[in-house]
Design a protein around this motif. Structure first.
Motif, short mmCIF file in Angstrom:
data_model
loop_
_atom_site.label_atom_id
_atom_site.label_comp_id
_atom_site.label_asym_id
_atom_site.label_seq_id
_atom_site.Cartn_x
_atom_site.Cartn_y
_atom_site.Cartn_z
N ILE A 1 3.63 -22.24 -56.68
CA ILE A 1 4.84 -22.83 -56.44
C ILE A 1 5.56 -22.06 -55.51
N THR A 2 6.45 -22.90 -55.13
CA THR A 2 7.51 -21.84 -54.23
C THR A 2 9.28 -21.89 -54.87
N CYS A 3 8.72 -23.21 -55.54
CA CYS A 3 10.58 -23.07 -56.17
C CYS A 3 10.37 -23.88 -57.91
N VAL A 4 10.85 -23.14 -58.52
CA VAL A 4 12.03 -23.59 -59.86
C VAL A 4 12.40 -25.26 -59.44
N LEU A 5 12.36 -26.29 -59.99
CA LEU A 5 13.46 -27.19 -60.24
C LEU A 5 13.10 -27.96 -61.69
N PHE A 6 14.74 -27.51 -62.17
CA PHE A 6 15.38 -28.69 -62.83
C PHE A 6 15.69 -29.59 -63.28
N MET A 7 14.96 -30.77 -63.87
CA MET A 7 15.01 -32.25 -63.69
C MET A 7 16.15 -32.32 -64.97
N ILE B 1 15.82 -16.54 -63.41
CA ILE B 1 14.93 -16.18 -61.90
C ILE B 1 15.33 -15.89 -60.91
N LYS B 2 16.17 -15.60 -60.43
CA LYS B 2 16.17 -14.76 -59.69
C LYS B 2 16.47 -13.22 -59.46
N ASN B 3 16.62 -13.27 -61.11
CA ASN B 3 16.48 -11.57 -61.60
C ASN B 3 14.93 -11.19 -61.56
N ILE B 4 14.36 -12.17 -62.20
CA ILE B 4 12.97 -11.46 -62.84
C ILE B 4 11.46 -12.49 -61.16
N HIS B 5 12.03 -12.76 -60.65
CA HIS B 5 11.00 -13.95 -59.47
C HIS B 5 12.01 -14.54 -58.33
N PRO B 6 12.14 -12.88 -58.08
CA PRO B 6 13.02 -12.94 -56.62
C PRO B 6 12.30 -13.92 -55.71
N SER B 7 11.09 -14.44 -55.46
CA SER B 7 10.76 -14.97 -54.13
C SER B 7 10.43 -16.62 -54.71
N LEU B 8 11.53 -16.48 -55.89
CA LEU B 8 10.95 -18.59 -55.60
C LEU B 8 12.67 -18.82 -55.61
N LYS B 9 12.60 -20.22 -55.68
CA LYS B 9 13.46 -21.09 -54.79
C LYS B 9 14.25 -21.46 -56.71
N VAL B 10 15.21 -21.94 -56.61
CA VAL B 10 15.85 -22.93 -57.50
C VAL B 10 16.43 -23.65 -57.18
N ALA B 11 15.70 -24.71 -57.87
CA ALA B 11 16.58 -25.84 -57.43
C ALA B 11 17.15 -27.28 -58.93
N TRP B 12 18.02 -27.40 -58.63
CA TRP B 12 18.37 -29.04 -59.50
C TRP B 12 18.73 -30.44 -59.12
N TYR B 13 18.26 -31.16 -60.43
CA TYR B 13 18.33 -32.56 -60.22
C TYR B 13 19.34 -33.30 -61.11
N SER B 14 21.07 -33.89 -60.42
CA SER B 14 21.62 -33.87 -61.81
C SER B 14 22.10 -35.13 -61.33
N GLY B 15 22.10 -35.93 -62.47
CA GLY B 15 22.82 -37.21 -62.25
C GLY B 15 24.20 -37.31 -62.35
N LYS B 16 24.85 -35.90 -62.01
CA LYS B 16 26.36 -36.72 -61.95
C LYS B 16 26.82 -36.74 -60.45
N THR B 17 27.82 -37.29 -60.49
CA THR B 17 28.40 -37.08 -59.37
C THR B 17 28.85 -36.60 -58.66
N VAL B 18 29.18 -34.83 -59.06
CA VAL B 18 30.13 -33.95 -58.54
C VAL B 18 28.65 -32.54 -59.67
N ILE B 19 29.25 -31.94 -58.47
CA ILE B 19 28.37 -30.82 -59.10
C ILE B 19 29.61 -29.87 -59.71
N SER B 20 29.13 -29.65 -61.30
CA SER B 20 29.59 -29.14 -62.91
C SER B 20 30.53 -27.77 -61.56
N PRO B 21 31.70 -27.85 -62.15
CA PRO B 21 32.42 -26.31 -62.37
C PRO B 21 32.26 -25.70 -62.82
#
Length: 159
Positions: free
Chosen positions: A62-68, A84-104
């Motif tokens: 893997i190159t990325c952790v994706l939260f569905m 993840i960014k602190n302990i596994h800094p080589s990995l990218k982080v992604a998020w799939y949200s079902g909301k219409t806007v990014i949460s503040p």
């Protein structure tokens, strides 16, 4: 925050091999959802220890952790991304949200990709030109670019 399962996926984040973690207790409940099993508040608690075991299991793939999902507990999601960014800094982080806007409440600097938008059947999924869903990639700490067109079938040669 609880999860149901995880798997290695190749198409959800362009140019990445992602460890996709399916988060339960989805508050979006989109009509036509293909993952209704994620609506209920069930599964196992996702801890840093559990996350480390998953990453270790797939570390050479893997190159990325994706939260569905994770819309029900954005603050807990932030904690996982920061970890993840602190302990596994080589990995990218992604998020799939079902909301219409990014949460503040989302701590965007700790994410590399964010997909937003509920599934709306007549508009189609992310790989449809008529989709309402959007995938963003971080360009800098404050700048994001819309890369949704990377999913469109007739743009496959651009991948």
């Amino acid at each position: 925050m609880k999860y149901i399962n995880e798997s290695v996926v190749f198409q959800e984040v362009p140019d990445e091999v992602s460890l996709a973690i399916n988060i339960s207790n989805c508050p979006c409940r989109c009509p036509g959802c293909h993952s209704k099993y994620l609506w209920a508040d069930n599964g196992d608690v996702l801890t840093h220890q559990v996350l480390d075991k998953m990453i270790e299991k797939y570390q050479n793939e893997i190159t990325c952790v994706l939260f569905m999902g994770g819309d029900a507990d954005v603050r807990e999601l932030n904690g996982m991304a920061i970890y993840i960014k602190n302990i596994h800094p080589s990995l990218k982080v992604a998020w799939y949200s079902g909301k219409t806007v990014i949460s503040p409440d989302l701590r965007k600097p700790y994410f590399d990709y964010i997909k937003i938008g509920p599934y709306i059947k007549h508009l189609g999924p992310l790989n449809s030109r008529t989709t309402n869903q959007r995938m963003y990639r971080k360009k800098s700490a404050e700048e994001w670019e819309d890369i949704t067109e990377r999913f469109w079938k007739d743009n496959a040669e651009q991948r």
